[in-house]
Write a protein that holds these residues in place. Sequence first.
Motif, PDB file in Angstrom:
ATOM      1  N   UNK A  43       0.915  -1.136  -0.707  1.00  0.00           N
ATOM      2  CA  UNK A  43      -0.295  -0.101  -0.307  1.00  0.00           C
ATOM      3  C   UNK A  43       1.017   1.432   0.691  1.00  0.00           C
ATOM      4  N   UNK A  44       0.828   2.013  -0.833  1.00  0.00           N
ATOM      5  CA  UNK A  44       0.597   3.619  -1.046  1.00  0.00           C
ATOM      6  C   UNK A  44       0.768   4.081   0.258  1.00  0.00           C
ATOM      7  N   UNK A  45       1.632   5.833   0.696  1.00  0.00           N
ATOM      8  CA  UNK A  45       1.422   6.028   2.104  1.00  0.00           C
ATOM      9  C   UNK A  45      -0.036   6.771   1.938  1.00  0.00           C
ATOM     10  N   UNK A  46      -0.854   7.005   0.570  1.00  0.00           N
ATOM     11  CA  UNK A  46      -1.759   7.377   0.638  1.00  0.00           C
ATOM     12  C   UNK A  46      -3.089   6.821   1.210  1.00  0.00           C
ATOM     13  N   UNK A  47      -2.249   5.314   1.144  1.00  0.00           N
ATOM     14  CA  UNK A  47      -3.800   4.545   0.759  1.00  0.00           C
ATOM     15  C   UNK A  47      -3.843   4.091   2.212  1.00  0.00           C
ATOM     16  N   UNK A  54     -15.750   7.588   8.246  1.00  0.00           N
ATOM     17  CA  UNK A  54     -15.478   8.664   8.667  1.00  0.00           C
ATOM     18  C   UNK A  54     -15.356   8.720  11.008  1.00  0.00           C
ATOM     19  N   UNK A  55     -14.539   9.737  10.201  1.00  0.00           N
ATOM     20  CA  UNK A  55     -13.674   9.786  11.215  1.00  0.00           C
ATOM     21  C   UNK A  55     -13.096   8.538  12.761  1.00  0.00           C
ATOM     22  N   UNK A  56     -12.792   7.564  11.900  1.00  0.00           N
ATOM     23  CA  UNK A  56     -12.431   6.529  12.211  1.00  0.00           C
ATOM     24  C   UNK A  56     -10.759   6.256  12.125  1.00  0.00           C
ATOM     25  N   UNK A  57      -9.911   5.215  12.911  1.00  0.00           N
ATOM     26  CA  UNK A  57      -8.895   5.361  12.391  1.00  0.00           C
ATOM     27  C   UNK A  57      -8.709   5.118  10.549  1.00  0.00           C
ATOM     28  N   UNK A  58      -7.529   5.243  10.339  1.00  0.00           N
ATOM     29  CA  UNK A  58      -6.176   5.228   9.296  1.00  0.00           C
ATOM     30  C   UNK A  58      -6.009   4.050   9.647  1.00  0.00           C
ATOM     31  N   UNK A  59      -5.602   3.043   8.099  1.00  0.00           N
ATOM     32  CA  UNK A  59      -4.802   2.257   8.193  1.00  0.00           C
ATOM     33  C   UNK A  59      -3.667   1.789   9.053  1.00  0.00           C
ATOM     34  N   UNK A 101       3.823   8.142  16.334  1.00  0.00           N
ATOM     35  CA  UNK A 101       5.011   6.131  16.435  1.00  0.00           C
ATOM     36  C   UNK A 101       3.489   5.618  15.970  1.00  0.00           C
ATOM     37  N   UNK A 102       2.192   5.756  16.093  1.00  0.00           N
ATOM     38  CA  UNK A 102       1.119   5.175  14.790  1.00  0.00           C
ATOM     39  C   UNK A 102       0.649   6.481  14.006  1.00  0.00           C
ATOM     40  N   UNK A 103       0.685   7.434  13.547  1.00  0.00           N
ATOM     41  CA  UNK A 103       1.006   7.958  12.555  1.00  0.00           C
ATOM     42  C   UNK A 103       2.222   8.255  10.993  1.00  0.00           C
ATOM     43  N   UNK A 104       3.020   8.307  12.022  1.00  0.00           N
ATOM     44  CA  UNK A 104       4.397   8.378  11.308  1.00  0.00           C
ATOM     45  C   UNK A 104       5.731   7.724  10.944  1.00  0.00           C
ATOM     46  N   UNK A 105       5.281   6.097  11.876  1.00  0.00           N
ATOM     47  CA  UNK A 105       6.836   5.284  11.421  1.00  0.00           C
ATOM     48  C   UNK A 105       5.617   4.364  10.786  1.00  0.00           C
ATOM     49  N   UNK A 106       6.584   3.570   9.696  1.00  0.00           N
ATOM     50  CA  UNK A 106       6.212   2.675   9.149  1.00  0.00           C
ATOM     51  C   UNK A 106       5.248   1.793   9.317  1.00  0.00           C
ATOM     52  N   UNK A 107       4.435   0.699   8.742  1.00  0.00           N
ATOM     53  CA  UNK A 107       3.406  -0.008   9.404  1.00  0.00           C
ATOM     54  C   UNK A 107       4.736  -1.540   9.890  1.00  0.00           C
ATOM     55  N   UNK A 108       5.876  -1.378   8.788  1.00  0.00           N
ATOM     56  CA  UNK A 108       6.833  -2.471   9.032  1.00  0.00           C
ATOM     57  C   UNK A 108       7.077  -2.816  10.956  1.00  0.00           C
TER      58      UNK A 108
END
Length: 177
Positions: A43-47, A54-59, A101-108
């Motif tokens: 997945x891309x950063x945008x994805x 709405x108002x939910x968490x991002x992937x 960390x939940x918004x900036x770090x890579x999911x890896x």
Amino acid sequence: MDKLRYPIGKFLKPEIITSQTLMQWIDSIESFPERLNKEVSGLTERELHKQYRPEGWTIKQLVHHCADSHMNSFIRFKLALTEETPIIKPYFENLWAALPDANQLPTTSSLDLLSGLHRRWTSLLKSLSAEDLKRQFIHPETNERTSLETNIGIYAWHGNHHLAHIVNAKKSDDATE
């Protein structure tokens, strides 16, 4: 909105938890990191910034939340196995999901953590005796006692619940900026 919030429904504890049910739940917990990785790899950063509602968490936040939540659960299992009906420490998951960390770090980083954590966790779960499975902890916000066998079901559900969120978010056109 409830269908978006609970795409697989809420956890329903069976009246009787059989050994077959426990093994299905443990298998689900064991396979969770691989299934999660399959859903988010490439997945891309945008994805990764798409939301399941709405108002939910991002992937991205969902992946990091699963690592946070499953670490807490693993520790709760160990506390219940080594202390007499411990009172667990709750945490504010919404605040944790808003931390850098939940918004900036890579999911890896969380995918790697979940892979190792789930290997240890399922090894522990598969070793539990019938007596161990009846051990409990107390959640201080509700004073409810939760048995380890029930908590296995809750966390099998938890993984599947958030995987469904991710699948729904991937179909969404909404991404946070």
